[in-house]
Design an enzyme around this catalytic site. Structure first.
Site, PDB file in Angstrom:
ATOM      1  N   GLN A  11       0.831  -1.199   0.000  1.00  0.00           N
ATOM      2  CA  GLN A  11       0.000   0.000   0.000  1.00  0.00           C
ATOM      3  C   GLN A  11       0.868   1.253   0.000  1.00  0.00           C
ATOM      4  O   GLN A  11       1.904   1.307   0.649  1.00  0.00           O
ATOM      5  CB  GLN A  11      -0.904   0.015   1.233  1.00  0.00           C
ATOM      6  N   SER A  91       5.296  -5.609   3.107  1.00  0.00           N
ATOM      7  CA  SER A  91       3.972  -5.711   3.716  1.00  0.00           C
ATOM      8  C   SER A  91       3.041  -6.501   2.796  1.00  0.00           C
ATOM      9  O   SER A  91       3.289  -7.670   2.505  1.00  0.00           O
ATOM     10  CB  SER A  91       3.434  -4.310   4.028  1.00  0.00           C
ATOM     11  N   LEU A  92       1.983  -5.873   2.303  1.00  0.00           N
ATOM     12  CA  LEU A  92       1.057  -6.562   1.392  1.00  0.00           C
ATOM     13  C   LEU A  92       1.784  -7.209   0.219  1.00  0.00           C
ATOM     14  O   LEU A  92       1.375  -8.270  -0.277  1.00  0.00           O
ATOM     15  CB  LEU A  92       0.024  -5.565   0.866  1.00  0.00           C
ATOM     16  N   ARG A 116      -8.047  -9.918   4.684  1.00  0.00           N
ATOM     17  CA  ARG A 116      -6.995  -9.309   5.513  1.00  0.00           C
ATOM     18  C   ARG A 116      -7.270  -7.827   5.711  1.00  0.00           C
ATOM     19  O   ARG A 116      -7.183  -7.302   6.828  1.00  0.00           O
ATOM     20  CB  ARG A 116      -5.635  -9.523   4.842  1.00  0.00           C
ATOM     21  N   HIS A 200       1.115  -3.279  11.242  1.00  0.00           N
ATOM     22  CA  HIS A 200       2.293  -3.932  11.807  1.00  0.00           C
ATOM     23  C   HIS A 200       2.572  -3.584  13.269  1.00  0.00           C
ATOM     24  O   HIS A 200       3.683  -3.778  13.748  1.00  0.00           O
ATOM     25  CB  HIS A 200       3.534  -3.658  10.949  1.00  0.00           C
ATOM     26  N   GLN A 249       3.205 -11.259  10.502  1.00  0.00           N
ATOM     27  CA  GLN A 249       3.494 -10.037   9.752  1.00  0.00           C
ATOM     28  C   GLN A 249       2.535  -8.906  10.112  1.00  0.00           C
ATOM     29  O   GLN A 249       2.917  -7.741  10.123  1.00  0.00           O
ATOM     30  CB  GLN A 249       3.410 -10.326   8.250  1.00  0.00           C
TER      31      GLN A 249
END
Length: 313
Positions: A11, A91-92, A116, A200, A249
């Protein structure tokens, strides 16, 4: 053969019109059509002409960025691009890396990342959380200011993006105190990021539990290409360990600096960002000068990268 890594952004790299440069690669739009059929939502229209508010909504951004990463990797494969020696995602982006590596099926990953995103948004109501970038302080200084500014709330270092760039997240009031303290301790800048979810940090542990329950039913294969996970900078072949890394994560820091450094230790000469934008390429240049950072952000840069890697093979 020259070793190289592919990395996938998350993102923050989305923008309207971000796929415009791939007109000569029909596989890109085909991938968006496939994703739209799976999710019953027109993702191509969203990236071409959707509003900023629609595109930046977490439940839309996550499937859009997953689709973009997979589409660009398929475009790379359609021109017989060499297979990377290793992969990671920010991340993603870790989900796009797992799809590209053959560990996750695209048809499974899309509803998974939407779930998610929904869990993340529900775990921290709008206005409760915050996330900010701190520029110009070292890692230990940022961790210290998080402890000092928390005042009983959650405030944690969550993204180690590059030397001197660390993202903090937690309760919004704590993030605001942390930003003020950072400026008082010599930070060059402290910037609140336009994201409603404090990714996170430990506020997302409830979301992680929901994700765990969903992942149990998702088929995961051993990756054909090693994928270094954000949570512990390790690659796994075992499905349960991959599931565990994806769950952790959500509430653990993204250890991006260590990830790129690990690529260098594994022999990577090039580090290629695979998807629209150049965010990771910019970070990677500052992390490890021994790796040449490249980005595939349109069709022309894809062909340039292809030629460069063929010349050094």
């Amino acid at each position: 053969m020259t070793k190289f890594a592919f990395v996938f952004p998350g993102q923050g790299s989305q923008s309207r019109g971000m796929m415009d440069g791939y007109a000569d690669f029909p596989i890109v739009k085909d991938t968006f059509v496939e994703a739209s059929d799976i999710l019953k939502q027109d993702l191509w229209q969203l990236v071409e002409s959707g509003s900023d508010a629609e595109l930046n909504a977490t439940v839309n951004t996550q499937p859009v960025m997953l689709t973009a990463g997979v589409a660009v990797y398929r475009a790379w494969q359609s021109r017989q691009g060499a297979t990377p020696s290793m992969m990671a995602g920010h991340s993603l982006g870790e989900y796009a890396a797992l799809v590209a590596s053959g560990s996750l099926q695209f048809s499974d990953a899309l509803p998974l990342v939407r779930f998610r995103a929904e869990c993340m948004q529900q775990a921290v109501p709008e206005g409760v959380g915050g996330i900010a970038a701190i520029l110009g302080l070292d890692d230990e200084a940022v961790r210290s200011l998080c402890m000092d500014a928390a005042e009983g709330q959650v405030l944690e270092a969550v993204n180690y993006n590059s030397p001197g760039q660390v993202v903090i997240a937690g309760n919004r009031a704590a993030v605001e105190r942390g930003m003020a303290l950072a400026k008082g301790r010599g930070a060059k800048r402290a910037i609140m990021l336009p994201m409603s979810v404090p990714s996170h940090c430990s506020l997302l542990k409830d979301a992680a539990e929901q994700l765990h329950d969903r992942l149990v039913a998702v088929e995961i294969a051993a990756p054909k290409i090693p994928v270094l996970h954000n949570a512990d900078v390790a690659a796994y072949d075992d499905a349960d360990r991959i599931r565990d890394a994806l769950v952790r994560q959500l509430y653990s820091p993204v250890r991006w600096v260590e990830t790129v450094q690990a690529f260098g230790k594994m022999g990577a000469v090039y580090n290629v960002e695979c998807a629209p934008g150049k965010v990771l390429a910019g970070l990677n240049k500052r992390i490890d000068a021994s790796q040449q950072a490249l980005s595939i952000h349109d069709g022309a840069s894809l062909m340039e990268t292809l030629t460069k890697l063929e010349e050094t093979a």
